[in-house]
Design a protein around this motif. Structure first.
Motif, short mmCIF file in Angstrom:
data_model
loop_
_atom_site.label_atom_id
_atom_site.label_comp_id
_atom_site.label_asym_id
_atom_site.label_seq_id
_atom_site.Cartn_x
_atom_site.Cartn_y
_atom_site.Cartn_z
N PHE A 143 17.21 10.84 -8.28
CA PHE A 143 17.69 12.17 -7.92
C PHE A 143 17.67 13.09 -9.13
CE2 PHE A 143 21.33 15.08 -7.88
CZ PHE A 143 20.91 15.93 -6.87
N PHE A 144 18.24 12.61 -10.25
CA PHE A 144 18.28 13.47 -11.43
C PHE A 144 16.89 13.66 -12.02
CE2 PHE A 144 22.83 12.73 -11.26
CZ PHE A 144 23.25 14.01 -11.46
N GLY A 145 16.04 12.63 -11.90
CA GLY A 145 14.66 12.80 -12.34
C GLY A 145 14.02 13.99 -11.65
N LYS A 146 14.12 14.00 -10.30
CA LYS A 146 13.54 15.12 -9.55
C LYS A 146 14.25 16.42 -9.88
CE LYS A 146 11.19 13.21 -5.64
NZ LYS A 146 11.50 11.78 -5.61
N PHE A 147 15.56 16.34 -10.02
CA PHE A 147 16.36 17.53 -10.31
C PHE A 147 15.88 18.22 -11.58
CE2 PHE A 147 20.21 19.24 -12.39
CZ PHE A 147 20.54 20.21 -11.46
N TYR A 148 15.72 17.44 -12.65
CA TYR A 148 15.29 18.03 -13.93
C TYR A 148 13.90 18.63 -13.81
CZ TYR A 148 19.32 15.85 -16.09
OH TYR A 148 20.59 15.50 -16.41
N CYS B 83 16.25 4.54 -2.43
CA CYS B 83 16.98 5.80 -2.57
C CYS B 83 16.55 6.51 -3.84
CB CYS B 83 18.48 5.55 -2.62
SG CYS B 83 19.16 5.06 -1.07
N SER B 84 16.35 5.73 -4.91
CA SER B 84 15.96 6.33 -6.18
C SER B 84 14.58 6.94 -6.07
CB SER B 84 16.01 5.27 -7.27
OG SER B 84 15.70 5.84 -8.51
N LEU B 85 13.64 6.22 -5.44
CA LEU B 85 12.29 6.76 -5.31
C LEU B 85 12.29 8.00 -4.42
CD1 LEU B 85 10.18 3.50 -4.92
CD2 LEU B 85 10.22 5.03 -6.86
N ARG C 44 0.83 -1.21 0.00
CA ARG C 44 0.00 0.00 0.00
C ARG C 44 0.86 1.25 0.00
NH1 ARG C 44 -5.53 -0.84 0.86
NH2 ARG C 44 -6.10 1.30 1.24
N MET C 45 2.01 1.16 0.68
CA MET C 45 2.91 2.31 0.67
C MET C 45 3.37 2.58 -0.76
SD MET C 45 6.18 3.43 0.46
CE MET C 45 7.45 2.28 0.86
N LEU C 46 3.67 1.51 -1.50
CA LEU C 46 4.08 1.70 -2.90
C LEU C 46 2.95 2.31 -3.72
CD1 LEU C 46 6.19 -1.45 -3.73
CD2 LEU C 46 6.96 0.88 -3.56
N ALA C 47 1.70 1.95 -3.40
CA ALA C 47 0.58 2.53 -4.13
C ALA C 47 0.52 4.03 -3.89
CB ALA C 47 -0.73 1.87 -3.69
N TYR C 48 0.66 4.45 -2.61
CA TYR C 48 0.64 5.88 -2.34
C TYR C 48 1.86 6.55 -2.95
CZ TYR C 48 -3.46 5.68 0.52
OH TYR C 48 -4.74 5.53 0.93
N SER C 49 2.98 5.83 -2.95
CA SER C 49 4.17 6.42 -3.56
C SER C 49 3.94 6.64 -5.04
CB SER C 49 5.37 5.51 -3.28
OG SER C 49 6.01 5.15 -4.44
N SER C 50 3.20 5.73 -5.68
CA SER C 50 2.96 5.95 -7.11
C SER C 50 2.04 7.16 -7.31
CB SER C 50 2.37 4.70 -7.76
OG SER C 50 0.99 4.81 -7.87
N ILE C 51 1.13 7.40 -6.37
CA ILE C 51 0.32 8.62 -6.47
C ILE C 51 1.22 9.84 -6.36
CG2 ILE C 51 -1.48 9.97 -5.34
CD1 ILE C 51 -2.73 7.39 -4.44
N SER C 52 2.16 9.81 -5.39
CA SER C 52 2.97 11.00 -5.19
C SER C 52 3.89 11.23 -6.39
CB SER C 52 3.77 10.90 -3.90
OG SER C 52 4.80 9.97 -4.05
N HIS C 53 4.37 10.14 -7.03
CA HIS C 53 5.21 10.34 -8.21
C HIS C 53 4.40 10.92 -9.37
CE1 HIS C 53 8.95 8.87 -6.72
NE2 HIS C 53 8.29 7.92 -6.09
N TYR D 289 11.73 6.09 -12.33
CA TYR D 289 10.65 5.59 -11.49
C TYR D 289 10.31 4.14 -11.85
CZ TYR D 289 5.77 4.83 -10.30
OH TYR D 289 4.61 4.28 -9.86
N THR D 290 10.26 3.85 -13.16
CA THR D 290 9.95 2.50 -13.60
C THR D 290 10.95 1.50 -13.08
OG1 THR D 290 8.97 3.37 -15.61
CG2 THR D 290 9.63 1.09 -15.65
#
Lengths: 109, 464
Positions: free
Chosen positions: B379-384, B368-370, B288-297, B323-324
């Protein structure tokens, strides 16, 4: 026999828009209010058919076949959706003897 | 792209016929081979910009890249099915065929040039997912997920279609460039109110499918109840294809009325970030945490769409890829842990590092990536994406996003802490999890790529 787009155009466009909006809203209210999975499903079909009506009316008024082609696509996809949806509902009915969405609370919302 | 769509459809049907074979051993390699063929065919379209099927679809480098991400993620998820169906009677060939068809739908969604194709792609993908969500036929949780997903998805389709009909009424065309032309002229002549109503409804329909708040409420239940293998597919392929489609329709057709819709998208992305991240903190179940994490992404990706700058498309691409990869890793580890320790909660991961250092390491890199820690792709995903927001002057979005990333670190690291700091109970089944080779290969590839993207993002970014 008169041409069908001509017949459709004898009624003003606004009437079609009002009618299909009304059907669409009835569909939305049905999805929100009803608890029976089959009735919810019917309401969704009502929404899709409101769209079909609207597209046909627009396409006749513009003498542009694209809208009617889209209606065919919607009907084909809706048929595919019905097969899958009914299969899911039957699967649930076999296990619970009910199609009430209220019993679907094992996963908390 | 033309040939990859046709080929994958044929391969899907072939796959159904492979079900007649007595031996199941060939199924997985053959399906992977099919996908690899489609991948090669897709890549031959690189640097070619062309329309096909009577201006129904178009390819350019970005759509080739999105299609590549989709096919590669399908290829990474498929090997996880190796030991997923212990039941000999499981209709595995059908599942593989449905997965191939859903990849076709996803490719249509990234290459469409006409709303008819967007609709067909979206539905091909969604209907396939409804079936897969309910594929665990003995488990009531799976039924519930399937029904909820189906009803919500069909409802969203209805709303999307009404919006499309309104757009058609206003503009008289389904073509993206035709819509763009109409939008340009409306700046001079004034638009029909049907255009705005249509755009709003189309956006609601697409955002529903992308599980963006306030239309996210079905996501945790559906992700939770769906068999984990297919949840991984849902969380990666559907998101990537959906965001590519959303970006395409907005950037090609509706940039002329940017001032009308950007504020709505900005508001939904703030809401999505807040709801996704804050609710994720309270979850006890990793899934379920991953489900909410996918919402936040979805919220972060929406920032890039809202910014709509020169580099938005490439940052969506980079973010989806990072993310994938991380999501596939986490779901792969979750499948193994769930099968061996019978639990999806955080406590099932206790002491994993002692018995399975490799699994723990892979999951740590993914987390760490998420969370967006440096040296990983995330990190670079968020950075861009943050750079996009900054260039457009969307400071409040940036502030919310940075704060919410900090919240993200908290809940992503709960599982890392469980793995490294907590010992498992002595009487619990704390034996070493035997990692099948296919899982090890997938985990190695995803982890390697995640770190590679984090160390050398240039490898990907310089092409766009």
């Amino acid at each position: 026999m008169e041409e069908i787009p001509g017949v459709i155009r004898t009624i003003p466009l606004n009437y079609y828009i009002f009618l299909s909006t009304a059907l669409f809203v009835i569909g939305i209210v049905g999805v929100m209010v009803r608890r029976n999975a089959l009735i919810i499903f019917m309401s969704i079909e009502l929404m899709l058919n409101a769209v079909n009506l609207l597209l046909t009316a627009f396409s006749s008024y513009r003498s542009d076949p694209a809208g009617q082609v889209f209606v065919f696509f919607i009907m084909a996809v809706a048929a595919a959706e019905v097969t899958v949806g009914l299969a899911i509902i039957v699967m649930i009915y076999r296990n619970t003897r009910s199609v009430d969405v209220g019993i679907l609370n094992r996963l908390k919302w | 792209m033309f040939y990859s769509v046709v080929l994958l459809s044929i391969f899907g049907i072939l796959n159904l016929f492979l079900g007649f074979l007595k031996s199941r051993a060939w199924l997985l390699p053959v399906t992977l081979l099919f996908l690899a063929t489609a991948l090669v065919v897709t890549l031959t379209d690189w640097n070619k910009s062309l329309f096909f099927w009577n201006y129904m679809m178009s390819t350019d480098n970005v759509s080739v890249a999105f299609a590549t991400i989709i096919i590669v993620s399908a290829m990474l998820i498929l090997p996880l099915s190796r030991f997923y169906f212990p039941n000999a009677a499981a209709p595995v060939p059908e599942y593989y065929a449905i997965l191939l068809f859903s990849v076709v739908g996803a490719i249509l969604m990234v290459t469409y040039e006409n709303i008819i194709m967007l609709f067909l792609g979206l539905e091909t993908l969604s209907i396939a997912m409804y079936i897969l969500a309910g594929s665990d036929k003995r488990n009531p949780r799976s039924h519930e997920a399937a029904l909820k997903y189906f009803l919500m998805g069909a409802f969203a389709t209805g709303i999307l279609l009404f919006g499309v009909a309104m757009l058609y009424g206003a503009t008289g065309t389904f073509n993206l460039s035709g819509l763009a032309q109409y939008v340009r002229t409306t700046l001079v002549n004034g638009a029909s109110p049907m255009l705005y109503l249509g755009l709003t409804l189309v956006l609601i329909g697409i955002l529903f499918k992308l599980s963006v708040a306030p239309f996210h409420f079905w996501t945790p239940d559906v992700y939770d109840g769906t068999p984990t293998l297919f949840t991984a597919f849902m969380a990666t392929v559907v998101k990537t294809a959906g965001f590519a489609a959303l970006y395409k329709i907005l950037s090609v057709s509706f940039t002329g009325i940017y001032s009308v819709w950007w504020i709505t998208l900005a508001a939904t992305s703030v809401l999505t970030l807040l709801i996704g991240n804050i609710t994720a903190v309270y979850q006890q179940s990793f899934k379920r945490m991953l489900a909410y994490s996918s919402i936040s992404h979805a919220g972060y990706l929406l920032i890039a769409v809202t910014a709509m700058g020169q580099t938005s498309q490439s940052s969506i691409l980079f973010y989806s890829l990072a993310y994938t990869l991380a999501t596939i890793t986490s779901f792969a580890v979750l499948i193994l842990v769930n099968e061996n320790r019978a639990g999806e909660s955080f406590s099932a991961f206790n002491g994993l590092a002692r018995h399975n250092p490799f699994l723990a390491f892979a999951l740590t890199v993914a987390m760490c990536s998420l969370a967006g820690i440096p040296l990983t792709g995330g990190f670079f995903g968020k950075f861009y994406i943050f750079i996009n927001a900054l260039e457009k002057g969307l400071l409040f979005l940036l502030v919310v996003a940075v704060l919410m990333s900090a919240v993200g670190i908290y809940y992503y690291f709960r599982v890392v802490i469980a793995m490294y700091m907590r010992g498992s109970d002595d009487n619990a089944v704390a034996d070493r999890i035997i990692v099948p080779k296919s899982y090890a290969a997938v985990l190695a590839i995803t982890t390697f790529l995640t770190i590679l993207l984090g160390v050398a993002p240039d490898l990907l970014v310089r092409y766009f």
